[in-house]
Design a protein around this motif. Structure first.
Motif, PDB file in Angstrom:
ATOM      1  N   HIS A 176       0.958  -1.217   0.189  1.00  0.00           N
ATOM      2  CA  HIS A 176      -0.027   0.169   0.052  1.00  0.00           C
ATOM      3  C   HIS A 176       0.887   1.372  -0.056  1.00  0.00           C
ATOM      4  O   HIS A 176       0.636   2.034  -0.553  1.00  0.00           O
ATOM      5  N   SER A 229       3.754   1.872  -1.183  1.00  0.00           N
ATOM      6  CA  SER A 229       4.438   1.812  -2.430  1.00  0.00           C
ATOM      7  C   SER A 229       3.439   2.316  -3.518  1.00  0.00           C
ATOM      8  O   SER A 229       3.952   2.876  -4.617  1.00  0.00           O
ATOM      9  N   GLY A 230       2.233   2.720  -3.335  1.00  0.00           N
ATOM     10  CA  GLY A 230       1.228   2.956  -4.243  1.00  0.00           C
ATOM     11  C   GLY A 230       0.578   2.101  -5.341  1.00  0.00           C
ATOM     12  O   GLY A 230      -0.019   2.411  -5.825  1.00  0.00           O
ATOM     13  N   THR A 276      -1.380  -0.318  -4.161  1.00  0.00           N
ATOM     14  CA  THR A 276      -2.880  -0.284  -3.816  1.00  0.00           C
ATOM     15  C   THR A 276      -3.296   0.920  -3.212  1.00  0.00           C
ATOM     16  O   THR A 276      -2.359   1.483  -2.655  1.00  0.00           O
ATOM     17  N   PRO A 277      -4.771   1.208  -3.642  1.00  0.00           N
ATOM     18  CA  PRO A 277      -5.188   2.493  -3.177  1.00  0.00           C
ATOM     19  C   PRO A 277      -5.370   2.494  -1.461  1.00  0.00           C
ATOM     20  O   PRO A 277      -5.542   3.832  -0.962  1.00  0.00           O
ATOM     21  N   ARG A 278      -5.319   1.443  -0.993  1.00  0.00           N
ATOM     22  CA  ARG A 278      -5.522   1.386   0.385  1.00  0.00           C
ATOM     23  C   ARG A 278      -4.960   0.048   0.865  1.00  0.00           C
ATOM     24  O   ARG A 278      -4.709  -0.705   0.184  1.00  0.00           O
ATOM     25  N   TYR A 290      -5.505  -4.691  -9.614  1.00  0.00           N
ATOM     26  CA  TYR A 290      -4.480  -3.814  -9.613  1.00  0.00           C
ATOM     27  C   TYR A 290      -3.394  -4.137 -10.921  1.00  0.00           C
ATOM     28  O   TYR A 290      -2.255  -3.469 -10.569  1.00  0.00           O
ATOM     29  N   ALA A 295       8.159   0.688  -4.611  1.00  0.00           N
ATOM     30  CA  ALA A 295       7.941   1.943  -5.443  1.00  0.00           C
ATOM     31  C   ALA A 295       8.752   2.315  -6.668  1.00  0.00           C
ATOM     32  O   ALA A 295       8.259   2.665  -7.654  1.00  0.00           O
ATOM     33  N   ARG A 301       7.356  -0.080  -9.175  1.00  0.00           N
ATOM     34  CA  ARG A 301       6.274   0.399  -9.663  1.00  0.00           C
ATOM     35  C   ARG A 301       6.363   1.725 -10.686  1.00  0.00           C
ATOM     36  O   ARG A 301       5.908   1.712 -11.712  1.00  0.00           O
TER      37      ARG A 301
END
Length: 170
Positions: A42, A44-45, A47-49, A62, A158, A161
């Protein structure tokens, strides 16, 4: 046996070393309280939550999937033999060829070194590919890997990502 979390058009296939005993018992990857996988994912971005292990079925939405190098559960990854890791890597390469993720992200550099005979591998992108997938090694999120924190694991996730937005030059 713990079931893989898969979907069509995976950007990243996250690959643990092997299931822990709690994951095997619950049927959810990275299920042990204190495992930093879900918080780091989460942060790391990806997942949004913050997802709970029981929400692992949401990952394909995702572009993410989860598997393991070795399917056998154990209390610690150090209980696995070199032969199990090498055989697991062979089977993983076959799954990657079928699934065709953009990136195979191995969660554990020591296991990657052994399984794929890459003794000098370090955390981050690897020069080798598995099938058509780029390979990226991430820190093992287990609480036993104490020199990594949720924040530093998330920073490495991240980096991975962010690399998805760049063309691959390999």
């Amino acid at each position: 046996m713990l079931v893989d979390v898969l979907g069509p058009r995976l950007n990243v296939l996250l690959c643990g070393i092997n299931p822990g005993l709690m994951s095997e018992a619950t049927g959810h990857h990275f299920a042990r309280p204190g495992n930093r996988f879900w918080p780091a994912l989460h942060l790391s971005g990806f997942t949004p939550r913050l997802l709970a292990p029981a929400e692992q079925h949401l990952l394909p939405s995702y572009g993410l999937g989860i598997t393991n190098i070795v399917p056998r559960a154990s209390a610690k990854a150090s209980e696995l033999s070199r032969d199990e890791l090498v055989e697991g890597a062979r089977a993983l390469a076959e799954r990657v060829a079928e699934l065709r993720p953009r990136v195979l992200a191995i969660l554990g550099v020591s296991a990657y070194r052994t399984a794929f005979d890459q003794r000098k591998a370090v955390i981050g992108p690897q020069p080798e590919q598995v099938g058509e997938a780029r390979v990226w090694v991430l820190p093992n999120p287990s609480g036993l890997n104490a020199h990594w924190t949720v924040t530093t694991i998330a920073e490495e996730m991240a980096r991975l990502r962010a690399s998805l937005d760049r063309p691959h030059s390999g």
